[in-house]
Design a protein around this motif. Structure first.
Motif, mmCIF file in Angstrom:
data_model
loop_
_atom_site.group_PDB
_atom_site.id
_atom_site.type_symbol
_atom_site.label_atom_id
_atom_site.label_comp_id
_atom_site.label_asym_id
_atom_site.label_seq_id
_atom_site.Cartn_x
_atom_site.Cartn_y
_atom_site.Cartn_z
ATOM 1 N N GLU A 241 -65.600 -8.454 -31.964
ATOM 2 C CA GLU A 241 -66.681 -9.271 -32.255
ATOM 3 C C GLU A 241 -66.293 -10.860 -31.936
ATOM 4 O OE1 GLU A 241 -69.399 -8.835 -36.226
ATOM 5 O OE2 GLU A 241 -68.072 -10.422 -36.398
ATOM 6 N N GLY A 242 -65.117 -11.261 -32.408
ATOM 7 C CA GLY A 242 -65.234 -12.681 -32.213
ATOM 8 C C GLY A 242 -65.175 -13.029 -30.817
ATOM 9 N N VAL A 243 -64.621 -12.298 -29.772
ATOM 10 C CA VAL A 243 -64.779 -12.458 -28.464
ATOM 11 C C VAL A 243 -66.091 -12.342 -28.021
ATOM 12 C CG1 VAL A 243 -64.030 -11.721 -25.971
ATOM 13 C CG2 VAL A 243 -62.341 -11.876 -27.751
ATOM 14 N N MET A 244 -66.789 -11.331 -28.296
ATOM 15 C CA MET A 244 -68.323 -10.879 -27.649
ATOM 16 C C MET A 244 -69.216 -11.883 -28.339
ATOM 17 S SD MET A 244 -66.599 -9.197 -25.395
ATOM 18 C CE MET A 244 -68.206 -8.875 -24.428
ATOM 19 N N MET A 245 -68.860 -12.479 -29.198
ATOM 20 C CA MET A 245 -69.829 -13.349 -29.861
ATOM 21 C C MET A 245 -70.593 -14.393 -28.996
ATOM 22 S SD MET A 245 -68.535 -13.686 -33.704
ATOM 23 C CE MET A 245 -69.597 -15.210 -34.111
ATOM 24 N N PHE A 246 -69.349 -14.855 -27.884
ATOM 25 C CA PHE A 246 -69.870 -15.968 -27.027
ATOM 26 C C PHE A 246 -69.664 -15.784 -25.733
ATOM 27 C CE2 PHE A 246 -65.301 -16.397 -28.115
ATOM 28 C CZ PHE A 246 -64.681 -16.683 -27.012
ATOM 29 N N LEU A 247 -68.899 -14.664 -25.349
ATOM 30 C CA LEU A 247 -68.321 -14.421 -23.987
ATOM 31 C C LEU A 247 -69.158 -13.885 -23.077
ATOM 32 C CD1 LEU A 247 -65.876 -14.575 -22.236
ATOM 33 C CD2 LEU A 247 -65.343 -12.167 -22.756
ATOM 34 N N THR A 248 -70.107 -12.969 -23.394
ATOM 35 C CA THR A 248 -71.334 -12.634 -22.449
ATOM 36 C C THR A 248 -72.029 -13.589 -22.147
ATOM 37 O OG1 THR A 248 -72.563 -11.864 -24.317
ATOM 38 C CG2 THR A 248 -71.352 -10.220 -23.164
ATOM 39 N N GLY A 249 -72.573 -14.598 -22.959
ATOM 40 C CA GLY A 249 -73.368 -15.700 -22.738
ATOM 41 C C GLY A 249 -72.754 -16.681 -21.448
ATOM 42 N N VAL A 250 -71.373 -17.004 -21.990
ATOM 43 C CA VAL A 250 -70.732 -17.948 -21.223
ATOM 44 C C VAL A 250 -70.551 -17.574 -19.756
ATOM 45 C CG1 VAL A 250 -68.735 -18.978 -20.752
ATOM 46 C CG2 VAL A 250 -69.518 -19.088 -23.018
ATOM 47 N N LEU A 251 -70.112 -15.736 -19.525
ATOM 48 C CA LEU A 251 -69.869 -15.368 -18.153
ATOM 49 C C LEU A 251 -71.347 -15.477 -17.494
ATOM 50 C CD1 LEU A 251 -67.817 -12.224 -19.253
ATOM 51 C CD2 LEU A 251 -67.148 -14.156 -17.890
ATOM 52 N N LEU A 265 -81.686 -12.583 -21.823
ATOM 53 C CA LEU A 265 -80.685 -11.700 -22.257
ATOM 54 C C LEU A 265 -80.512 -11.422 -23.877
ATOM 55 C CD1 LEU A 265 -78.171 -9.649 -21.439
ATOM 56 C CD2 LEU A 265 -76.706 -11.918 -22.169
ATOM 57 N N THR A 266 -80.769 -12.600 -24.419
ATOM 58 C CA THR A 266 -81.046 -12.560 -25.864
ATOM 59 C C THR A 266 -82.308 -11.917 -26.580
ATOM 60 O OG1 THR A 266 -81.472 -15.053 -26.308
ATOM 61 C CG2 THR A 266 -79.402 -14.191 -26.491
ATOM 62 N N ILE A 272 -84.051 -5.005 -29.047
ATOM 63 C CA ILE A 272 -83.233 -3.592 -28.951
ATOM 64 C C ILE A 272 -82.658 -3.529 -30.298
ATOM 65 C CG2 ILE A 272 -81.767 -2.071 -28.007
ATOM 66 C CD1 ILE A 272 -82.706 -3.116 -25.369
ATOM 67 N N GLN A 273 -81.986 -4.657 -30.755
ATOM 68 C CA GLN A 273 -81.154 -4.696 -32.069
ATOM 69 C C GLN A 273 -82.014 -4.549 -33.048
ATOM 70 O OE1 GLN A 273 -78.698 -8.064 -33.184
ATOM 71 N NE2 GLN A 273 -77.162 -6.382 -32.868
ATOM 72 N N PHE A 274 -83.172 -5.003 -33.059
ATOM 73 C CA PHE A 274 -84.418 -4.964 -34.086
ATOM 74 C C PHE A 274 -84.754 -3.766 -34.384
ATOM 75 C CE2 PHE A 274 -88.644 -4.722 -35.474
ATOM 76 C CZ PHE A 274 -88.766 -5.586 -36.502
ATOM 77 N N LEU A 275 -84.701 -2.867 -33.313
ATOM 78 C CA LEU A 275 -85.252 -1.387 -33.347
ATOM 79 C C LEU A 275 -84.215 -0.493 -33.983
ATOM 80 C CD1 LEU A 275 -87.149 -1.164 -30.058
ATOM 81 C CD2 LEU A 275 -88.312 -1.412 -32.173
ATOM 82 N N SER A 276 -83.033 -1.024 -33.542
ATOM 83 C CA SER A 276 -81.892 -0.308 -33.881
ATOM 84 C C SER A 276 -81.637 -0.439 -35.536
ATOM 85 C CB SER A 276 -80.597 -0.644 -33.391
ATOM 86 O OG SER A 276 -79.370 -0.099 -33.823
ATOM 87 N N TYR A 319 -74.436 -3.857 -20.593
ATOM 88 C CA TYR A 319 -73.695 -3.769 -21.772
ATOM 89 C C TYR A 319 -74.504 -4.427 -23.016
ATOM 90 C CZ TYR A 319 -69.855 -5.249 -24.874
ATOM 91 O OH TYR A 319 -68.975 -5.472 -25.839
ATOM 92 N N SER A 320 -74.864 -5.617 -22.735
ATOM 93 C CA SER A 320 -75.655 -6.262 -23.939
ATOM 94 C C SER A 320 -76.828 -5.325 -24.630
ATOM 95 C CB SER A 320 -76.196 -7.432 -23.621
ATOM 96 O OG SER A 320 -75.463 -8.375 -23.167
ATOM 97 N N ILE A 321 -77.497 -4.707 -23.653
ATOM 98 C CA ILE A 321 -78.605 -3.686 -24.075
ATOM 99 C C ILE A 321 -77.911 -2.309 -24.857
ATOM 100 C CG2 ILE A 321 -80.077 -2.029 -23.402
ATOM 101 C CD1 ILE A 321 -81.010 -3.940 -21.159
ATOM 102 N N ILE A 322 -76.839 -1.807 -24.330
ATOM 103 C CA ILE A 322 -76.490 -0.597 -25.146
ATOM 104 C C ILE A 322 -75.768 -1.116 -26.518
ATOM 105 C CG2 ILE A 322 -74.704 1.289 -24.810
ATOM 106 C CD1 ILE A 322 -75.804 1.549 -21.724
#
Length: 408
Positions: A241-251, A265-266, A272-276, A319-322
């Motif tokens: 979690e610590g890495v993926m909290m910021f890495l996808t946005g920066v990449l 992206l967000t 999708i996370q809301f529906l989940s 990755y972000s969607i799934i």
């Protein structure tokens, strides 16, 4: 009036058999929603702001490492302070510290990288004070029977905030260009934190035991198997979690050089996370937590393998969607099980704050370990892809540990 209450009770009972939300919890969620809007407007773009100044991933990683390392220290101190004053006092300190953080950012602007230690420590201080109080109050205002529903509602609030705020922030930054957009976004966050601080005065102060049992609870994982399983498991959850909290946005920004893409992206992933979260809030029960956690862990591990092929705009969106679908399965399940373990500890009512503190200590040990990988290894895309895959696979081990918890 009684008729309206009866209709409301009937509707909510159809959603979930234990769907009662106390007035105190509704107030807490309102404050949290406003707070998350402020965080959502700026947090992602603090990392992007630092990246734009230095064009170096290491400065962003260092900022987050300092942030995660500060949080457990503040949690331990904040637990002591909450016992001496109140949980709501800590909540307001956290909001005030976030406000100070953005005042500093507005002041230093393009010189932010020179204050990286101060900014990271202040972010950790803010999160430590705020989330200690929020997590304990959320525990106090719910029960084991309705906790899965309550955490689902908390997730819905989070998803709505992260759905709207980052997209709006991205549109503002893209429209105004340069540093003007960032100044407006950070100023808006500051305003929302002030509003949240004022509303937090309506949350009732809980009566708590003054004695602080942090030493005994901190070492419970060495003595009690259930505590050991959930705390080491929580470290593994933080590891990813610590890495993926910021890495996808920066990449993503490094590839497309556009804040608006991060907004898209967000927006998509949060929807999708809301529906989940909505699905989880209605379906998850105490006896199904481990099953949902396994499903989430398997899918997170599987989708992480996509970066072994390539890191691109397409793979980052996939990755972000799934992961947005299945990370809720992990997070809600783990919190439900951890709260259950705390609840079953002798004198849990007197030591619930200490339990939340210790959970955060282990979570952030994992987060620091995760971001340390990015500091230790080269920042080329191939290496980063392998690190993300390893972080994803670690969630299977996390499930294995939680699955060993005896919940009967």
């Amino acid at each position: 009036m009684n008729t309206l209450k009866s209709i409301k009770t009937y509707i909510f009972s159809k959603i979930h058999p234990q769907s009662y939300l106390s007035p105190e919890l509704i107030t807490l969620l309102t404050v949290h929603g406003i707070f998350l809007m402020g965080v959502g407007l700026s947090n992602t773009f603090v990392n992007i702001f630092l990246w734009k100044v230095e064009k170096n991933l290491s400065i962003v990683v260092l900022f987050n490492a300092i942030y995660f390392a500060t949080v457990p220290i503040i949690f331990i101190f904040g637990g002591w302070l909450a016992k001496r004053v109140s949980l709501t006092f800590n909540l307001r300190i956290g909001i005030v510290c976030y406000s100070v953080l953005f005042i500093i950012l507005l002041t230093v602007q393009n010189k932010a990288s020179s204050y990286i230690w101060l900014l990271g420590a202040l972010m950790g201080t803010s999160g430590g004070f705020y989330y200690l109080s929020y997590n304990v109050l959320g525990y106090d205002f719910s029960t084991n029977d309705n906790r899965d529903f309550v955490m689902g509602i908390q997730g819905l609030v989070l998803s709505v905030a992260t759905m709207i705020a980052p997209f709006v922030a991205a549109a503002i930054i893209e429209w105004l260009e340069g540093s003007t957009g960032y100044i407006l976004v950070f100023s808006t966050s500051l305003t929302l934190f002030i509003i949240a601080g004022v509303l937090s005065t309506r949350i009732p102060a809980k009566t708590i035991n003054k004695q602080y049992y942090i030493k005994s609870v901190l070492f419970l994982p060495l003595k009690k198997a259930n505590w050991r399983y959930v705390m080491v498991g929580e470290s593994l959850r933080g590891f990813r979690e610590g890495v993926m909290m910021f890495l996808t946005g920066v990449l993503l920004y490094a590839i497309v050089n556009s804040e608006l893409y991060i907004g898209y992206l967000t927006l998509i992933s949060s929807t999708i996370q809301f529906l989940s979260f909505y699905y989880i809030s209605g379906k998850m029960r105490p006896h199904t937590r481990k099953k949902y956690m396994l499903i989430g862990a398997v899918f997170i591990a599987a989708v992480s393998s996509i970066f072994l092929y390539k890191i691109s705009v397409v793979t980052l969106f996939i990755y972000s969607i799934i992961s947005s679908i299945f990370v809720t399965f992990i997070n809600n399940s783990s919190m439900g099980i951890i709260y259950w373990v705390i609840h079953k500890t002798p004198n849990s009512q007197k030591r619930r704050i200490e339990g939340i503190v210790v959970r955060e200590v282990y979570l952030n040990i994992g987060r620091v370990a995760g971001v340390a990988l990015l500091l230790l290894f080269p920042n080329d895309l191939k290496t980063i892809g392998m690190i993300i895959f390893g972080l994803g696979v670690s969630q299977i081990l996390m499930w294995h540990l939680f699955n060993k918890v005896e919940t009967e």
